[in-house]
Design a protein around this motif. Sequence first.
Motif, short mmCIF file in Angstrom:
data_model
loop_
_atom_site.label_atom_id
_atom_site.label_comp_id
_atom_site.label_asym_id
_atom_site.label_seq_id
_atom_site.Cartn_x
_atom_site.Cartn_y
_atom_site.Cartn_z
N LYS A 104 0.87 -1.16 0.00
CA LYS A 104 0.00 0.00 0.00
C LYS A 104 0.91 1.22 0.00
CE LYS A 104 -4.13 1.69 2.17
NZ LYS A 104 -5.13 1.49 3.19
N SER A 105 0.89 1.97 -1.09
CA SER A 105 1.80 3.12 -1.22
C SER A 105 1.32 4.33 -0.45
CB SER A 105 1.98 3.48 -2.69
OG SER A 105 2.61 2.42 -3.37
N GLY A 106 0.11 4.28 0.08
CA GLY A 106 -0.43 5.37 0.87
C GLY A 106 -1.91 5.15 1.10
N SER A 107 -2.52 6.04 1.90
CA SER A 107 -3.93 5.87 2.22
C SER A 107 -4.85 6.28 1.07
CB SER A 107 -4.28 6.67 3.48
OG SER A 107 -3.93 8.03 3.31
N ARG A 108 -4.41 7.22 0.24
CA ARG A 108 -5.18 7.61 -0.94
C ARG A 108 -4.22 8.11 -2.01
NH1 ARG A 108 -6.14 13.15 -1.48
NH2 ARG A 108 -5.44 14.35 0.33
N ALA A 109 -4.72 8.15 -3.25
CA ALA A 109 -3.87 8.58 -4.36
C ALA A 109 -4.60 9.59 -5.23
CB ALA A 109 -3.46 7.39 -5.22
N GLU A 110 -3.86 10.56 -5.74
CA GLU A 110 -4.35 11.46 -6.78
C GLU A 110 -3.53 11.13 -8.02
OE1 GLU A 110 -4.23 15.57 -5.72
OE2 GLU A 110 -5.54 15.28 -3.98
N SER A 111 -4.23 10.76 -9.10
CA SER A 111 -3.55 10.30 -10.30
C SER A 111 -4.09 10.99 -11.54
CB SER A 111 -3.73 8.78 -10.45
OG SER A 111 -3.29 8.11 -9.29
N ASN A 112 -3.21 11.17 -12.53
CA ASN A 112 -3.61 11.70 -13.83
C ASN A 112 -2.64 11.18 -14.88
OD1 ASN A 112 -1.30 13.53 -13.97
ND2 ASN A 112 -2.38 14.75 -12.44
N SER A 113 -3.00 11.37 -16.15
CA SER A 113 -2.08 10.95 -17.21
C SER A 113 -2.15 11.93 -18.37
CB SER A 113 -2.38 9.53 -17.68
OG SER A 113 -3.58 9.47 -18.41
N LEU A 114 -1.06 11.98 -19.11
CA LEU A 114 -0.90 12.86 -20.26
C LEU A 114 -0.16 12.10 -21.34
CD1 LEU A 114 -1.11 15.80 -21.36
CD2 LEU A 114 1.12 16.22 -20.32
N ASN A 162 5.52 9.41 -4.45
CA ASN A 162 5.20 9.91 -5.79
C ASN A 162 5.72 8.89 -6.79
OD1 ASN A 162 4.69 11.38 -8.07
ND2 ASN A 162 5.98 13.11 -7.50
N VAL A 163 4.83 8.37 -7.65
CA VAL A 163 5.21 7.36 -8.64
C VAL A 163 4.82 7.84 -10.03
CG1 VAL A 163 4.86 4.98 -9.42
CG2 VAL A 163 4.83 5.50 -6.98
N ALA A 164 5.73 7.69 -10.99
CA ALA A 164 5.46 8.03 -12.38
C ALA A 164 5.76 6.82 -13.25
CB ALA A 164 6.30 9.22 -12.82
N ASN A 165 4.81 6.45 -14.09
CA ASN A 165 5.00 5.37 -15.06
C ASN A 165 4.91 5.98 -16.45
OD1 ASN A 165 5.05 2.94 -13.39
ND2 ASN A 165 2.96 3.51 -12.85
#
Length: 178
Positions: A104-114, A162-165
Amino acid sequence: GQVRGRAMDFRVPMTHEWRSLGVSFRRFYGLERISPSLEMGLGYIERKATVPGDSADRARIKSSGFELNLKSRFAETPRYAWTFGLRFAPRISHTEGGTALKIKSGSRAESNSLGFAVGGETKFTRDNQIFWSLDYVLEKNQFYGKASPKDPISDVRPENVNVANSFVFFTFGYRFGN
């Protein structure tokens, strides 16, 4: 190298699945055969990375949400056109887990993509075309809270991860029909 008595071999078989469903509208700017066009769309995307359920080195991840698309087409000649694309998902849902690695990388995530794309189309006839595209997609995930379990190398629980794929695709195809 070793991590607490375990060999550091992080190779894990993985399957990526990308699905999308949407609608788009195209507008032509002129009546000539080489008139430029702009395609605008809205779609639902789902991206999954699946690993074996008994994996202790990698978690399964899934991202889904709505995406806005723009694609422009500029004819260089009556037979060849350049294409340029942009895709943006301002808020996507990102989940992780489903393996022996209870991560579990954290309790919640904010994600977006471009994403950006450049390509071309070669038209043989109105009904027969060859196309190619080079696409780049970046997905950013900002997790809040402490991660679990502890990092096996540093032996601490990271916070606000913070994770970026990023993904690069080359597509080559043939279009036919009316």
